[in-house]
Design an enzyme around this catalytic site. Structure first.
Site: not given
Length: 615
Positions: A309, A506, A510
């Protein structure tokens, strides 16, 4: 063990003495046997009662009693002495490998200083509620997760993150339970209860990590269950078949069978392989990489593609001013001051970043006519001067003429500033890459990772710019959670052989991707609880470079476990063949078994070396 050793020595001296009756030496040696064998025989009987017949204690008991039956009492004593010595050394080795895990069990303090009416009193940490304020004095551990209200200090986060350098902390910043306050006193508003704190979750994960066995550990467990009874029946054949075939007398064949039985103990495999993964998990925890089980450590070692990410994983997760371009005659400091005056009452992240870059208090008494248009900009009157800050179209609608400006980066966010209708300059902000992001990617490539990618919800331009800056192979932007899952499957199709796909993130968004990847890695310092719960590996310091450290430790662990399996099986097969042919004595067989086991255990302890070479 010391008493039986002394009795054995006395018995052997009496045996060679011509002036003493052989019966005396026989009694002393028999006493040495009973002292050495008692505990192991009792253990074997207990195992048989529970239906666990073919264990190590059973094999040792049969070998020891067999030695007595053929008149080799000293060798029977040596069987038990060497076995007990091996167990003792193995226990010491296991104990030393547990130290890294045990150190974690001390990170969570049980007491807190609760603030009430300006005074503090010591209470049980579990009694403190979310929203209450606690005081952490210099030298004390932070008992609960929270945000700093007052005070400036430095925190030692080594127990949680593996980071050796202290971290500066001040009002508005998050702190995790288990950190040590090094200097100034801190007043902290509690945000998580005792059981939900970072330290508590670490302890819970560590305590359950050993329950999740790697495939190698499961193989060894199954192997031992089949292997042990097979070698027991093979020992019977070694004892019976050669005499019946006229190849060996009964005494020699029984002796060879006893040697075969002792040597066949799978203790080197049963102990060293699980110990390898236990040591690997402990070593990773010291580096700030929390692996939830041996199975995940084994999968981590097979990483082939790593996807990330962007926000909060590879970048800081907050805007920061990185450049500005004032018009001629205006200083950068003055440009920031004008922007700060206009943004001083806004809670928008961009406004907060401009105020942080300005770094001085804003006197609100001289401000008037404040107006903010969400997502566009803000305006204010200061000492009779009308200041407008925001996007280009927001200022042009106010009649401000803005020249064409080229941003220093396609990942930059631009904020234009005008005073009394005259353009004053532009401020550039961005969500900057983390300090170690570029290093993380280069280290992963040095480890042989086939591809690195970014899956971001941010714009394609921003994602591509960040990817180019830190050296990623591929970047995809403007992805919703279900789009990330589709992109993840595209990456999975590029895997070859037994390669695995890793994903690091995080945020709550996600969570589905973390669960879908072969290994989900959560950034544990700032990561969302849902991401931390779903992930298989937690990076406690939020540094992406720790991912490479985890892969390196995992590969080292798997390499050492494989070495132990090959070495133990190879040596055992060789010594067992020598025993069948009558070329090895019983005590030497025990020594070989214990020696192989200890060499495997000592090899395992290499995982805890300070420096792990690149694999």
């Amino acid at each position: 063990m010391g008493v039986s050793t002394a009795l054995l020595a006395v018995g052997l001296l009496l045996r060679v003495s011509r002036n003493i009756s052989p019966w005396i030496s026989f009694v002393v040696l028999l006493a040495a046997f009973f002292v050495a064998a008692a505990e192991i025989v009792i253990q074997a009987v207990g195992n048989i009662r529970r239906g666990e017949i073919f264990g190590e204690s059973f094999l040792m008991t049969v070998a020891g009693i067999g030695a007595i039956c053929i008149g080799e009492i000293p060798e029977g004593v040596m069987v038990f002495l060497l076995y007990r010595l091996g167990e003792y050394l193995q226990t010491r080795a296991v104990s030393s490998s547990r130290k890294s895990i045990s150190a974690l069990l001390d990170v969570r303090p049980d007491h807190a200083n609760l603030m009430e009416s300006g005074q503090s009193r010591e209470v049980e940490a579990r009694e403190v509620s979310v929203g209450q304020t606690i005081l952490v004095r210099p030298g004390e551990k932070v008992p609960l997760d929270g945000v700093v209200l007052e005070g400036l200090s430095q925190l030692d986060t080594a127990a949680l993150t593996g980071e050796s350098l202290p971290r500066d902390i001040g009002p508005g910043q998050q702190v995790m339970a288990g950190c040590i306050n090094l200097s100034g006193a801190l007043e902290i508003k509690v945000e998580k209860s005792f059981g939900e704190s970072t330290a508590s979750k670490i302890l819970e994960m560590v305590e359950h990590a050993s329950e999740k066995k790697a495939a190698s550990e499961k193989f060894i467990t199954r192997f031992a269950r089949v292997y042990t009874p097979v070698v027991c029946f093979a020992a019977v054949i070694v004892a019976v078949l050669p005499p019946l075939a006229g190849l060996m007398d009964w005494e020699q064949s029984i002796y060879s069978a006893l040697c075969f039985l002792v040597i066949s103990c799978p203790c080197a495999l049963v102990i060293s392989v699980p110990l390898s993964f236990f040591a690997g998990i402990g070593r990773a925890s010291r580096e700030g990489v929390l692996v939830k089980g041996g199975n995940h450590l084994e999968t981590l070692a097979e990483a082939q593609i790593v996807a990330f990410d962007k926000t909060g994983t590879l970048t800081e997760g907050r805007f920061s001013v990185f450049d500005s371009l004032p018009v001629k005659g205006i200083s950068r400091e003055k440009l920031l001051e004008l922007a700060a005056l206009a943004e001083c009452r806004s809670t928008h992240p961009i406004a907060q970043s401009i105020l942080a870059a300005y770094g001085k208090p804003v006197n609100g008494e001289k401000l008037s006519a404040y107006r903010e248009v969400s997502g566009y900009g803000a305006s204010v009157t200061a000492d009779g001067c009308n200041i407008v800050v925001g996007k280009r179209n927001y200022l042009t609608e106010e009649g401000v003429c803005i020249p064409e400006i080229s941003a220093p980066s396609s990942a930059a966010t631009t904020v234009y500033v005008a005073a009394d209708g005259v353009y004053q300059g532009v401020i550039f902000l961005r969500d900057a890459p983390k300090k170690d992001a570029k290093e993380a990617i280069s280290t992963l490539k040095a480890l042989g990772i086939q591809e690195t990618a970014m899956l971001s919800g941010d714009s394609k331009e921003v994602a591509s710019a960040i990817a180019r800056e830190i050296g990623l192979d591929h970047a995809a932007g403007e992805l919703l959670p279900h789009d990330k899952l589709k992109e993840l499957e595209r990456l999975r199709s590029r895997l070859s052989g037994g390669g695995k796909l890793l994903y690091a993130g995080d945020g709550i968004n996600d969570t589905p991707v973390l669960a879908a990847a072969d290994i989900g890695i959560a950034m544990g310092g700032l990561g969302a609880d849902a991401a931390i719960e779903t992930a298989d590996v937690i990076i406690m310091g939020d540094e992406p470079s720790k991912i490479a450290s985890g892969i390196r430790i995992a590969r080292r662990t798997q390499h050492i476990a494989s070495e132990n399996i090959v070495f133990a099986i190879g040596v055992k097969v060789l010594v067992m063949l020598l025993a069948v042919m009558g070329h090895i004595e019983l005590w030497a067989g025990v020594f070989a078994d214990v020696g192989v086991c200890m060499l495997c255990v000592l090899n395992t302890l290499r995982i805890n070396q300070k420096k792990i070479s690149r694999l």
